[in-house]
Design an enzyme around this catalytic site. Structure first.
Site, mmCIF file in Angstrom:
data_model
loop_
_atom_site.group_PDB
_atom_site.id
_atom_site.type_symbol
_atom_site.label_atom_id
_atom_site.label_comp_id
_atom_site.label_asym_id
_atom_site.label_seq_id
_atom_site.Cartn_x
_atom_site.Cartn_y
_atom_site.Cartn_z
ATOM 1 N N HIS A 272 -9.226 -4.550 -1.401
ATOM 2 C CA HIS A 272 -10.127 -3.942 -0.406
ATOM 3 C C HIS A 272 -10.265 -4.856 0.804
ATOM 4 O O HIS A 272 -11.291 -4.859 1.470
ATOM 5 C CB HIS A 272 -11.521 -3.687 -0.994
ATOM 6 C CG HIS A 272 -11.533 -2.780 -2.179
ATOM 7 N ND1 HIS A 272 -11.356 -3.224 -3.460
ATOM 8 C CD2 HIS A 272 -11.672 -1.440 -2.274
ATOM 9 C CE1 HIS A 272 -11.404 -2.201 -4.302
ATOM 10 N NE2 HIS A 272 -11.591 -1.109 -3.616
ATOM 11 N N PRO B 84 0.933 4.281 -1.215
ATOM 12 C CA PRO B 84 1.600 5.453 -1.807
ATOM 13 C C PRO B 84 2.101 6.442 -0.746
ATOM 14 O O PRO B 84 2.938 7.296 -1.045
ATOM 15 C CB PRO B 84 0.503 6.085 -2.676
ATOM 16 C CG PRO B 84 -0.439 4.976 -2.983
ATOM 17 C CD PRO B 84 -0.417 4.088 -1.764
ATOM 18 N N GLN C 9 -8.851 6.087 2.362
ATOM 19 C CA GLN C 9 -10.143 5.457 2.072
ATOM 20 C C GLN C 9 -10.173 3.942 2.333
ATOM 21 O O GLN C 9 -11.152 3.407 2.821
ATOM 22 C CB GLN C 9 -10.523 5.766 0.635
ATOM 23 C CG GLN C 9 -11.976 5.628 0.331
ATOM 24 C CD GLN C 9 -12.325 6.317 -0.974
ATOM 25 O OE1 GLN C 9 -12.158 5.746 -2.034
ATOM 26 N NE2 GLN C 9 -12.796 7.542 -0.906
ATOM 27 N N GLU D 43 -9.993 11.633 0.994
ATOM 28 C CA GLU D 43 -10.758 11.467 -0.245
ATOM 29 C C GLU D 43 -12.242 11.267 0.080
ATOM 30 O O GLU D 43 -12.584 10.352 0.841
ATOM 31 C CB GLU D 43 -10.194 10.283 -1.034
ATOM 32 C CG GLU D 43 -8.763 10.559 -1.518
ATOM 33 C CD GLU D 43 -7.960 9.300 -1.843
ATOM 34 O OE1 GLU D 43 -8.550 8.234 -2.045
ATOM 35 O OE2 GLU D 43 -6.708 9.407 -1.876
ATOM 36 N N ALA E 59 -7.218 0.809 3.700
ATOM 37 C CA ALA E 59 -5.833 0.575 4.118
ATOM 38 C C ALA E 59 -4.994 0.061 2.951
ATOM 39 O O ALA E 59 -3.787 0.295 2.879
ATOM 40 C CB ALA E 59 -5.792 -0.420 5.272
ATOM 41 N N ASP E 60 -5.658 -0.616 2.011
ATOM 42 C CA ASP E 60 -4.959 -1.119 0.819
ATOM 43 C C ASP E 60 -4.340 0.021 0.012
ATOM 44 O O ASP E 60 -3.431 -0.206 -0.778
ATOM 45 C CB ASP E 60 -5.951 -1.860 -0.066
ATOM 46 C CG ASP E 60 -6.783 -2.856 0.720
ATOM 47 O OD1 ASP E 60 -6.504 -4.049 0.641
ATOM 48 O OD2 ASP E 60 -7.699 -2.424 1.448
ATOM 49 N N TYR E 61 -4.861 1.231 0.187
ATOM 50 C CA TYR E 61 -4.387 2.367 -0.613
ATOM 51 C C TYR E 61 -3.491 3.305 0.177
ATOM 52 O O TYR E 61 -3.234 4.434 -0.230
ATOM 53 C CB TYR E 61 -5.591 3.119 -1.201
ATOM 54 C CG TYR E 61 -6.444 2.213 -2.051
ATOM 55 C CD1 TYR E 61 -5.835 1.299 -2.905
ATOM 56 C CD2 TYR E 61 -7.819 2.243 -1.982
ATOM 57 C CE1 TYR E 61 -6.594 0.432 -3.669
ATOM 58 C CE2 TYR E 61 -8.582 1.375 -2.754
ATOM 59 C CZ TYR E 61 -7.966 0.475 -3.594
ATOM 60 O OH TYR E 61 -8.709 -0.379 -4.360
ATOM 61 N N ILE E 62 -2.984 2.829 1.298
ATOM 62 C CA ILE E 62 -2.111 3.668 2.123
ATOM 63 C C ILE E 62 -0.668 3.601 1.612
ATOM 64 O O ILE E 62 0.159 4.443 1.946
ATOM 65 C CB ILE E 62 -2.188 3.236 3.609
ATOM 66 C CG1 ILE E 62 -1.784 4.391 4.533
ATOM 67 C CG2 ILE E 62 -1.356 1.993 3.880
ATOM 68 C CD1 ILE E 62 -2.106 4.147 5.996
ATOM 69 N N GLU F 277 -2.459 9.762 -1.725
ATOM 70 C CA GLU F 277 -2.290 9.393 -0.325
ATOM 71 C C GLU F 277 -0.988 9.952 0.229
ATOM 72 O O GLU F 277 -0.933 10.395 1.378
ATOM 73 C CB GLU F 277 -2.357 7.879 -0.169
ATOM 74 C CG GLU F 277 -3.736 7.281 -0.460
ATOM 75 C CD GLU F 277 -4.116 7.256 -1.937
ATOM 76 O OE1 GLU F 277 -3.208 7.414 -2.789
ATOM 77 O OE2 GLU F 277 -5.308 7.077 -2.245
HETATM 78 C C1 LIG Z 1 -4.489 4.508 -4.583
HETATM 79 C C2 LIG Z 1 -5.971 4.525 -4.484
HETATM 80 N N1 LIG Z 1 -6.568 5.458 -3.710
HETATM 81 C C3 LIG Z 1 -7.902 5.484 -3.566
HETATM 82 C C4 LIG Z 1 -8.689 4.567 -4.204
HETATM 83 C C5 LIG Z 1 -10.210 4.576 -4.018
HETATM 84 N N2 LIG Z 1 -10.881 5.028 -5.237
HETATM 85 C C6 LIG Z 1 -11.299 4.140 -6.165
HETATM 86 S S1 LIG Z 1 -11.890 4.885 -7.523
HETATM 87 C C7 LIG Z 1 -11.633 6.431 -6.894
HETATM 88 C C8 LIG Z 1 -11.963 7.643 -7.713
HETATM 89 C C9 LIG Z 1 -11.192 7.704 -8.994
HETATM 90 O O1 LIG Z 1 -11.609 8.800 -9.747
HETATM 91 P P1 LIG Z 1 -11.033 9.054 -11.201
HETATM 92 O O2 LIG Z 1 -9.574 8.886 -11.239
HETATM 93 O O3 LIG Z 1 -11.555 10.368 -11.651
HETATM 94 O O4 LIG Z 1 -11.654 7.880 -12.077
HETATM 95 P P2 LIG Z 1 -13.192 7.580 -12.391
HETATM 96 O O5 LIG Z 1 -13.699 6.715 -11.284
HETATM 97 O O6 LIG Z 1 -13.914 8.864 -12.481
HETATM 98 O O7 LIG Z 1 -13.201 6.838 -13.675
HETATM 99 C C10 LIG Z 1 -11.079 6.340 -5.609
HETATM 100 C C11 LIG Z 1 -10.743 7.485 -4.770
HETATM 101 C C12 LIG Z 1 -8.025 3.608 -4.994
HETATM 102 N N3 LIG Z 1 -8.710 2.672 -5.665
HETATM 103 N N4 LIG Z 1 -6.679 3.614 -5.123
#
Ligand SMILES: Cc1ncc(C[n+]2csc(CCOP(=O)(O)OP(=O)(O)O)c2C)c(N)n1
Ligand SMILES: [Mg+2]
Lengths: 337, 409
Positions: free
Chosen positions: A129, A89, A82, A29, A84-87, A60
């Site tokens: 985070h 899934p 991005q 990501e 480790a907390d999001y690994i 993920e």
């Molecule tokens: C499971 C997970 N993966 C990655 C992230 C990191 N992250 C936080 S916001 C984001 C982008 C989200 O984009 P979108 O769904 O389009 O929502 P927007 O921010 O545009 O409102 C990412 C990759 C996360 N919070 N949770």
């Protein structure tokens, strides 16, 4: 020799592997054009091309699944999760697939993927985070888990991980990306400049998976740590004024059991330090191993200094974070036993 | 096989990057009034073109046009306008508070205020919203106390969540607002389960959930749609397509191939695509989906087409990956400006009253921030330390009891 912070050292490792091996590719990501939220892949897409370093959908499980498929084809994907907390899934893909493909296919298929992911606290990141999930992965047979604590090791471990034919998870302590942190949050920030391990050679070199480093020699007690906690341990040892030996494990799986046992047999005491919550943490495994292998040499019970058994609370960053004061108290208990 | 062209790996790229001129000219935008309005109880197969239209009510002259015009009283529109303006004023002020070192993090919803505000006002107080971090407007529309928001953002002694969460990851049960977590997509299914529970109990409450367009890639999104479809759950599933997911343009989530509303087709539920910067259109589409849910006709997927006018968060600099003036070129305008102009056209508003309201809202926000600062900004004031060990379980187990004692609290 070039001086690098940990982000630059990781970037340099990826840059050199992309240049040296056309089968290496990077995805995750925001890692493409933008270069990653922590800038680790900065400039790599522009230099090596769109298909060598690209953005993925936010999935993920999908990232790891496609990396396994690519690995099975013969590529060496290096993926970024991005945080480790999001690994989580991707947990099923890591545990049920990446870790077992070689075994269940009797060696017909394997997945030489590298998963890089920033982990750990000390950044006011709140519960999603800040976590340290190393024990969850170390428990899974078939996965290797490594944790660098400085720029030199970060580059060498990452190159070794990419070249390894098994899946490797590299947990990157994000608190020390830009400078060592000894746990004294109220003191001025340090950069890596001037730190001996910030001297990072150009060219490919490896820090072998499964080799701990003796950061500080001592005779009275062995301290086992990794990641940010190596720096916290150094300051805690200083403040306690004990002749401690500090081992930076660097690699949790494979684990350098010889280095651990040799040190504890010498010192007769052992304190384990990690950020992750205590119960079921990696310290439990270390403690069991030391007890099983060094029982006759032990002069005091093994101590674990760890995060509390609560989620990581935003307001209480420094009450939760196992800083030097908690280590000092444990060292004193062990020495006075 | 040998005579075929070699395979190539396709990586999507956005039309414009920093230094380029943003160009939305190629975007197919139906005019207000052009997209049909199916009967609320129409069969799903009769509306399979809806995901490729765009529900709009406000035309270029700021008049409301049929068939989707919800014919709202001016009073409702005033409330909507106020909540949207309050949301923006609060976002701007708290973003600055982060820059001044008063907290660790902040995220704005600039440009997307119409969505949460219209939906919050439209749905019943007893319905439940499963929010993302970008729907502050929901709480603003329901009069949530500003000081509680500020205290949460400062993680201070007045924080209603007692310092547990990153700033803006609120929870407000009494306002129909489920707990937010940082993990993307993982609550979409909770909304479906909540709605199924309402159906199981024979109640009349429905649920509404949000994800960003980037998050539609997560498995949780697709799982939720499957369950919602299979059990005809009374739920409104919303995709806020603000074109960006941090630095990744919507094509990385599949927008080059189809619309997000069209994901509904494969699940056999209605998929509406709505101008998310048009307060009236958001209201009307939500009302349609809510009525359908309350008629036991199941779930609707709504794509809210909008633009993330600000950076992703305080940790982001969008000038690094998109043209700096892209937001200004967004062809669907600004939601606050559009509702304001509509009210003016209706003779219900004017520039003076607008400026006065803006000033009053800024004062209100400033007073709340001052009151929060008096309690303490991040690190200067904390909830009671022992509270850190509470709520891990309903009853603490020996581990936290011992550890709490070790800390002396
Ligand atoms: C499971 C997970 N993966 C990655 C992230 C990191 N992250 C936080 S916001 C984001 C982008 C989200 O984009 P979108 O769904 O389009 O929502 P927007 O921010 O545009 O409102 C990412 C990759 C996360 N919070 N949770
Ligand atoms: Mg988005």
């Amino acid at each position: 020799m070039p001086v690098m912070n940990m982000v630059q050292a990781l970037n340099n490792a990826l840059d050199e592997k992309l240049g040296a091996d056309p089968d290496v590719l990077i995805f995750g990501e925001d890692v493409g054009y933008f270069g990653g939220v922590f800038r680790v892949t900065d400039g790599l897409q522009a230099k090596h091309g769109l298909t060598r370093c690209f953005d993925t959908p936010i999935a993920e499980g999908g990232i790891i699944a496609t990396a396994i498929g690519m690995g099975a084809y013969g590529l060496r994907p290096v993926v970024e999760i991005q945080f480790a907390d999001y690994i989580l899934p991707a947990f099923d893909q890591l545990v049920s697939e990446a870790a077992r493909l070689r075994y269940r296919s009797n060696g017909e298929f394997w997945a030489p993927l590298t998963v890089r992911t920033p982990y750990g606290g000390g950044i006011f990141g709140g519960q999603t985070h800040s976590q340290s999930p190393e024990a969850i992965f170390a428990h899974v047979v078939g996965l290797k888990t490594v944790v660098p604590s400085n720029p030199y090791d970060a580059k060498g471990l990452l190159i070794a991980a990419i070249e390894d034919d098994d899946p490797v998870i590299m947990l990157e302590p994000k608190r020390i990306y830009n400078g060592p942190f000894d746990g004294h949050h109220d003191r001025p920030l340090k950069t890596w400049a001037g730190h001996p391990k910030a001297e990072v050679p150009t060219g490919l070199y490896r820090v072998p998976l499964g080799k701990a480093a003796v950061v500080r020699e001592g005779r009275a007690v062995t301290v086992l740590a990794y990641g940010t906690m190596v720096h916290v341990a150094l300051s805690g040892i200083d403040e306690a004024g004990v002749d401690a030996e500090l081992l930076d494990l660097r690699s949790l799986v494979p684990l350098d059991i010889e280095a651990i046992t040799a040190s504890v047999r010498k010192t007769g005491r052992c304190v384990i330090l990690h950020e992750a919550s205590r119960f079921g943490g990696f310290g439990g495994e270390l403690s069991a191993l030391v007890q099983e292998r060094c029982f006759d040499h032990l002069k005091a019970p093994i101590e674990r200094v760890a995060g509390w058994d609560t989620p990581y609370p935003h307001a209480f960053e420094w009450d939760y974070f196992p800083g030097p004061a908690r280590l000092v108290a444990a060292l004193r208990r062990v020495m006075e036993y | 096989m040998n005579n075929q062209p070699r395979l190539t790996l396709h990586i999507p790229e956005p039309p414009a990057r920093p230094g380029d001129h943003p160009d939305f000219g190629g975007m197919k935008l139906p005019k207000a009034g052009e997209t049909m309005r199916p009967d609320v109880d129409a069969a799903e197969p009769t509306m399979r073109d809806m995901p490729f239209g765009l529900i709009r009510v406000l035309d270029d002259g700021h008049n409301a046009v049929c068939p989707w015009d919800p014919h709202l009283e001016a009073d409702v529109l005033h409330r909507g306008l106020r909540a949207m303006m309050l949301t923006r004023a609060f976002d701007d002020r708290l973003f600055r508070a982060h820059r001044q070192g008063k907290t660790s993090f902040y995220m704005k919803s600039t440009g997307e205020e119409a969505i949460a505000v219209a939906q919050s006002l439209m749905l019943d107080r007893r319905d439940m919203c499963f929010p993302t971090y970008r729907v502050l407007g929901w709480l603003m529309a329901r009069g949530y106390p500003l000081l509680d928001l500020v205290n949460q953002i400062f993680s201070n002694a007045g924080d209603p969540l007692r310092g547990r969460q990153l700033p803006i990851l609120y929870s407000a049960r009494a306002y129909g607002f489920y707990s937010i977590s940082g993990n993307l997509g993982s609550r979409f299914g909770h909304a479906v389960g909540w709605a199924m529970a309402s159906a199981y109990k024979g109640d009349d409450r429905i649920a509404l959930a949000y994800v960003g367009e980037g998050t539609t890639a997560e498995g949780g999104f697709h799982e939720a749609l499957t369950f919602a479809s299979v059990y005809r759950a009374p739920v409104i599933l919303c995709v806020t397509n603000n074109q960006w997911a941090i630095s990744s343009f919507s094509g990385i989530a599949g927008a080059d191939e189809t619309t997000f509303a069209a994901k509904a087709l494969a699940y056999g539920i209605p998929g509406l695509r709505v101008d998310g910067n048009d307060f009236l259109a958001v209201w009307a589409a939500t009302q349609w989906a809510a009525e359908r849910a309350r008629l036991n006709l199941g779930a609707t997927l709504i794509e809210l087409f909008t633009y993330r006018a600000a950076g992703h968060s305080t940790a982001d600099d969008p000038a690094k990956y998109r043209p700096a003036d892209e937001a200004l070129q967004w062809p669907l305008g600004d939601p606050i400006e559009r509702l304001k102009e509509h009210l003016i056209v209706r003779g219900e508003w004017d520039e003076e009253r607008h400026a006065a309201l803006q000033a009053a809202l800024e004062d209100e926000v400033r007073a709340a921030v001052r009151a929060g600062e008096a309690i303490g900004t991040l690190g200067k004031s904390k909830p009671e330390l022992g509270s850190m060990f509470e709520d891990v379980f309903k009853e603490p187990d020996w581990r936290v009891i011992e550890q709490r004692r070790e800390m002396g609290v």
